[in-house]
Design a protein around this motif. Structure first.
Motif, PDB file in Angstrom:
ATOM      1  N   VAL A 186     -14.888 -39.612  43.951  1.00 21.94           N
ATOM      2  CA  VAL A 186     -13.603 -39.437  43.268  1.00 21.94           C
ATOM      3  C   VAL A 186     -13.121 -37.992  43.373  1.00 21.94           C
ATOM      4  CG1 VAL A 186     -13.899 -41.381  41.710  1.00 21.94           C
ATOM      5  CG2 VAL A 186     -14.728 -39.124  41.010  1.00 21.94           C
ATOM      6  N   GLY A 187     -13.675 -37.259  44.347  1.00 20.61           N
ATOM      7  CA  GLY A 187     -13.143 -35.936  44.651  1.00 20.61           C
ATOM      8  C   GLY A 187     -13.873 -34.751  44.061  1.00 20.61           C
ATOM      9  N   VAL A 188     -14.958 -34.988  43.325  1.00 20.43           N
ATOM     10  CA  VAL A 188     -15.732 -33.880  42.765  1.00 20.43           C
ATOM     11  C   VAL A 188     -16.636 -33.304  43.855  1.00 20.43           C
ATOM     12  CG1 VAL A 188     -17.408 -33.188  41.000  1.00 20.43           C
ATOM     13  CG2 VAL A 188     -15.699 -34.953  40.481  1.00 20.43           C
ATOM     14  N   THR A 189     -16.684 -31.988  43.969  1.00 26.12           N
ATOM     15  CA  THR A 189     -17.575 -31.325  44.915  1.00 26.12           C
ATOM     16  C   THR A 189     -18.943 -31.178  44.246  1.00 26.12           C
ATOM     17  OG1 THR A 189     -15.705 -30.104  45.812  1.00 26.12           O
ATOM     18  CG2 THR A 189     -17.896 -29.283  46.354  1.00 26.12           C
ATOM     19  N   VAL A 190     -19.982 -31.709  44.885  1.00 20.78           N
ATOM     20  CA  VAL A 190     -21.312 -31.775  44.260  1.00 20.78           C
ATOM     21  C   VAL A 190     -22.311 -30.979  45.100  1.00 20.78           C
ATOM     22  CG1 VAL A 190     -23.135 -33.289  43.407  1.00 20.78           C
ATOM     23  CG2 VAL A 190     -20.761 -34.093  43.401  1.00 20.78           C
ATOM     24  N   LEU A 191     -23.002 -30.027  44.463  1.00 17.10           N
ATOM     25  CA  LEU A 191     -24.031 -29.230  45.129  1.00 17.10           C
ATOM     26  C   LEU A 191     -25.315 -29.330  44.313  1.00 17.10           C
ATOM     27  CD1 LEU A 191     -24.811 -27.298  47.420  1.00 17.10           C
ATOM     28  CD2 LEU A 191     -24.027 -25.396  45.975  1.00 17.10           C
ATOM     29  N   ILE A 192     -26.377 -29.827  44.959  1.00 11.93           N
ATOM     30  CA  ILE A 192     -27.629 -30.113  44.266  1.00 11.93           C
ATOM     31  C   ILE A 192     -28.755 -29.278  44.862  1.00 11.93           C
ATOM     32  CG2 ILE A 192     -29.312 -31.904  43.689  1.00 11.93           C
ATOM     33  CD1 ILE A 192     -26.961 -33.929  44.207  1.00 11.93           C
ATOM     34  N   ALA A 193     -29.361 -28.412  44.042  1.00 10.24           N
ATOM     35  CA  ALA A 193     -30.521 -27.639  44.470  1.00 10.24           C
ATOM     36  C   ALA A 193     -31.778 -28.456  44.179  1.00 10.24           C
ATOM     37  CB  ALA A 193     -30.573 -26.303  43.724  1.00 10.24           C
ATOM     38  N   THR A 194     -32.611 -28.647  45.199  1.00  7.71           N
ATOM     39  CA  THR A 194     -33.802 -29.478  45.007  1.00  7.71           C
ATOM     40  C   THR A 194     -34.882 -29.148  46.024  1.00  7.71           C
ATOM     41  OG1 THR A 194     -34.624 -31.755  44.852  1.00  7.71           O
ATOM     42  CG2 THR A 194     -32.898 -31.342  46.463  1.00  7.71           C
ATOM     43  N   HIS A 195     -36.144 -29.418  45.619  1.00  9.69           N
ATOM     44  CA  HIS A 195     -37.295 -29.327  46.525  1.00  9.69           C
ATOM     45  C   HIS A 195     -37.690 -30.709  47.039  1.00  9.69           C
ATOM     46  CE1 HIS A 195     -38.081 -25.411  44.434  1.00  9.69           C
ATOM     47  NE2 HIS A 195     -38.496 -25.075  45.635  1.00  9.69           N
ATOM     48  N   ASP A 196     -37.052 -31.748  46.534  1.00  3.04           N
ATOM     49  CA  ASP A 196     -37.487 -33.129  46.780  1.00  3.04           C
ATOM     50  C   ASP A 196     -37.094 -33.578  48.190  1.00  3.04           C
ATOM     51  OD1 ASP A 196     -38.101 -35.821  46.733  1.00  3.04           O
ATOM     52  OD2 ASP A 196     -37.403 -36.113  44.677  1.00  3.04           O
ATOM     53  N   ILE A 197     -37.990 -33.351  49.149  1.00  2.28           N
ATOM     54  CA  ILE A 197     -37.704 -33.667  50.553  1.00  2.28           C
ATOM     55  C   ILE A 197     -37.515 -35.170  50.755  1.00  2.28           C
ATOM     56  CG2 ILE A 197     -38.538 -33.477  52.917  1.00  2.28           C
ATOM     57  CD1 ILE A 197     -37.749 -30.832  51.592  1.00  2.28           C
ATOM     58  N   ASP A 198     -38.339 -35.986  50.085  1.00  2.69           N
ATOM     59  CA  ASP A 198     -38.212 -37.442  50.225  1.00  2.69           C
ATOM     60  C   ASP A 198     -36.833 -37.907  49.775  1.00  2.69           C
ATOM     61  OD1 ASP A 198     -40.755 -37.683  51.226  1.00  2.69           O
ATOM     62  OD2 ASP A 198     -41.670 -38.119  49.284  1.00  2.69           O
ATOM     63  N   LEU A 199     -36.383 -37.369  48.665  1.00  2.09           N
ATOM     64  CA  LEU A 199     -35.068 -37.733  48.134  1.00  2.09           C
ATOM     65  C   LEU A 199     -33.971 -37.321  49.102  1.00  2.09           C
ATOM     66  CD1 LEU A 199     -33.413 -38.789  45.705  1.00  2.09           C
ATOM     67  CD2 LEU A 199     -33.377 -36.450  44.855  1.00  2.09           C
ATOM     68  N   ILE A 200     -34.070 -36.126  49.634  1.00  2.00           N
ATOM     69  CA  ILE A 200     -33.075 -35.628  50.584  1.00  2.00           C
ATOM     70  C   ILE A 200     -32.984 -36.545  51.795  1.00  2.00           C
ATOM     71  CG2 ILE A 200     -32.595 -33.760  52.231  1.00  2.00           C
ATOM     72  CD1 ILE A 200     -33.727 -31.818  50.126  1.00  2.00           C
ATOM     73  N   SER A 201     -34.142 -36.953  52.317  1.00  2.00           N
ATOM     74  CA  SER A 201     -34.145 -37.784  53.526  1.00  2.00           C
ATOM     75  C   SER A 201     -33.555 -39.164  53.256  1.00  2.00           C
ATOM     76  CB  SER A 201     -35.568 -37.911  54.070  1.00  2.00           C
ATOM     77  OG  SER A 201     -36.423 -38.533  53.134  1.00  2.00           O
ATOM     78  N   ARG A 202     -33.752 -39.679  52.040  1.00  2.00           N
ATOM     79  CA  ARG A 202     -33.220 -41.009  51.708  1.00  2.00           C
ATOM     80  C   ARG A 202     -31.703 -41.003  51.572  1.00  2.00           C
ATOM     81  NH1 ARG A 202     -37.323 -41.123  47.762  1.00  2.00           N
ATOM     82  NH2 ARG A 202     -35.783 -41.020  46.096  1.00  2.00           N
ATOM     83  N   MET A 203     -31.135 -39.895  51.115  1.00  2.00           N
ATOM     84  CA  MET A 203     -29.712 -39.873  50.793  1.00  2.00           C
ATOM     85  C   MET A 203     -28.827 -39.731  52.026  1.00  2.00           C
ATOM     86  SD  MET A 203     -29.351 -40.332  47.551  1.00  2.00           S
ATOM     87  CE  MET A 203     -27.676 -39.795  47.234  1.00  2.00           C
ATOM     88  N   GLY A 204     -29.333 -39.123  53.092  1.00  2.00           N
ATOM     89  CA  GLY A 204     -28.529 -38.987  54.307  1.00  2.00           C
ATOM     90  C   GLY A 204     -27.288 -38.136  54.124  1.00  2.00           C
ATOM     91  N   LEU A 205     -27.433 -37.010  53.416  1.00  2.00           N
ATOM     92  CA  LEU A 205     -26.303 -36.123  53.151  1.00  2.00           C
ATOM     93  C   LEU A 205     -26.519 -34.765  53.819  1.00  2.00           C
ATOM     94  CD1 LEU A 205     -25.884 -36.908  49.352  1.00  2.00           C
ATOM     95  CD2 LEU A 205     -24.328 -37.619  51.164  1.00  2.00           C
ATOM     96  N   ARG A 206     -25.522 -33.927  53.758  1.00  2.00           N
ATOM     97  CA  ARG A 206     -25.623 -32.581  54.311  1.00  2.00           C
ATOM     98  C   ARG A 206     -26.709 -31.796  53.581  1.00  2.00           C
ATOM     99  NH1 ARG A 206     -20.684 -28.150  54.200  1.00  2.00           N
ATOM    100  NH2 ARG A 206     -21.732 -26.489  55.387  1.00  2.00           N
ATOM    101  N   VAL A 207     -27.505 -31.030  54.334  1.00  2.00           N
ATOM    102  CA  VAL A 207     -28.591 -30.232  53.759  1.00  2.00           C
ATOM    103  C   VAL A 207     -28.431 -28.778  54.195  1.00  2.00           C
ATOM    104  CG1 VAL A 207     -31.082 -29.897  53.567  1.00  2.00           C
ATOM    105  CG2 VAL A 207     -30.154 -32.215  53.810  1.00  2.00           C
ATOM    106  N   LEU A 208     -28.268 -27.900  53.207  1.00  2.00           N
ATOM    107  CA  LEU A 208     -28.176 -26.460  53.443  1.00  2.00           C
ATOM    108  C   LEU A 208     -29.524 -25.847  53.073  1.00  2.00           C
ATOM    109  CD1 LEU A 208     -24.798 -26.158  51.564  1.00  2.00           C
ATOM    110  CD2 LEU A 208     -25.030 -25.880  54.036  1.00  2.00           C
ATOM    111  N   GLN A 209     -30.225 -25.299  54.044  1.00  2.00           N
ATOM    112  CA  GLN A 209     -31.552 -24.738  53.783  1.00  2.00           C
ATOM    113  C   GLN A 209     -31.485 -23.224  53.769  1.00  2.00           C
ATOM    114  OE1 GLN A 209     -34.671 -25.691  56.557  1.00  2.00           O
ATOM    115  NE2 GLN A 209     -36.274 -24.968  55.199  1.00  2.00           N
ATOM    116  N   LEU A 210     -31.949 -22.638  52.660  1.00  2.00           N
ATOM    117  CA  LEU A 210     -31.993 -21.187  52.532  1.00  2.00           C
ATOM    118  C   LEU A 210     -33.380 -20.666  52.861  1.00  2.00           C
ATOM    119  CD1 LEU A 210     -30.018 -20.571  49.201  1.00  2.00           C
ATOM    120  CD2 LEU A 210     -29.148 -20.562  51.546  1.00  2.00           C
ATOM    121  N   GLN A 211     -33.420 -19.490  53.437  1.00  2.00           N
ATOM    122  CA  GLN A 211     -34.679 -18.815  53.711  1.00  2.00           C
ATOM    123  C   GLN A 211     -34.462 -17.324  53.527  1.00  2.00           C
ATOM    124  OE1 GLN A 211     -36.444 -19.867  57.430  1.00  2.00           O
ATOM    125  NE2 GLN A 211     -38.143 -18.443  57.238  1.00  2.00           N
TER     126      GLN A 211
END
Length: 225
Positions: A186-211
């Protein structure tokens, strides 16, 4: 919607949390922010929340430079930013309704409008029937949904989440992520900080990795067809 342009953040201790960070999120986009502990994830969220200011570079939200925002304007800006925490930060001496209503009461909304918005937010997260209960009587997943309702009761344009599924099992984590996806649709910009690699892989969304405070990779989902 969110634009970091060569943003650096150095604390008084000398620690450099971000170094020349450049990234962009479009309005209505949902993305994960990941990286090891100390990579700069929390600093990114704090800058968007205006809890911190960049040491160098520019941070633009919807085209507006936050560096030019006067201190008196910050409370109004924050009405457009919802935040979900890992530990909910709920008040156990108040009802579910009162917890969700708190940001509106602080902002001076009229009681009728408070009631309308709170019930709409609770309905969105599936907890309208729990409004009179104390949060301590709810499950961990339900408490997190109360936290989400409180974060979106202002109808923000940006929703930030800091390890929102850190204390939840995989099934509940998926439920919470589907809620975030609904807000994105519905147009909300959502940014989620997480360590959960399994969750990230299941969602199939853009992933920004910081180092070490820099953007190490920007993986976008591949759409077939």
């Amino acid at each position: 919607m969110i634009c970091f342009d060569k943003v650096s953040k150095r604390y008084a201790t000398g620690q450099e949390a971000l170094s020349g960070l450049t990234l962009n999120l479009d309005a209505g986009e949902m993305a994960f922010l990941t990286g090891h502990s100390g990579a700069g994830k929390s600093t990114v969220l704090k800058l968007v929340m205006l809890m911190e200011r960049p040491s160098q570079g520019q941070l633009l939200i919807n085209g507006k430079n936050l560096g030019r925002l006067h201190r008196s304007q910050i409370p109004y800006y924050r009405r457009n930013v919802g935040v979900v925490f890992q530990n909910h930060q709920l008040l156990f001496d108040r009802t579910v309704f009162d917890n969700v209503a708190l940001p509106l009461l602080v902002s001076g909304y009229q009681p009728r409008e408070v009631g309308r918005r709170v019930r709409a937010a609770l309905d969105k997260v599936g907890l309208l029937d729990k409004e009179k209960q104390n949060p301590i009587t709810l499950s961990g997943g339900e408490q997190q949904r109360v936290g989400i309702a409180r974060a979106v009761v202002h109808k923000p344009r940006i929703l930030l989440a800091d390890e929102p599924t850190g204390n939840l099992d995989p099934e509940l984590s998926s439920e919470i992520m589907n809620l975030f996806r609904d807000f994105g649709e519905v147009g909300v910009t959502v940014l989620i900080a997480t360590h959960d690699i399994d969750l990230i892989s299941r969602m199939g969304l853009r992933v920004l990795q910081l180092q070490q405070g820099r953007l190490a990779s920007d993986e976008r989902p591949v759409h077939v067809g």
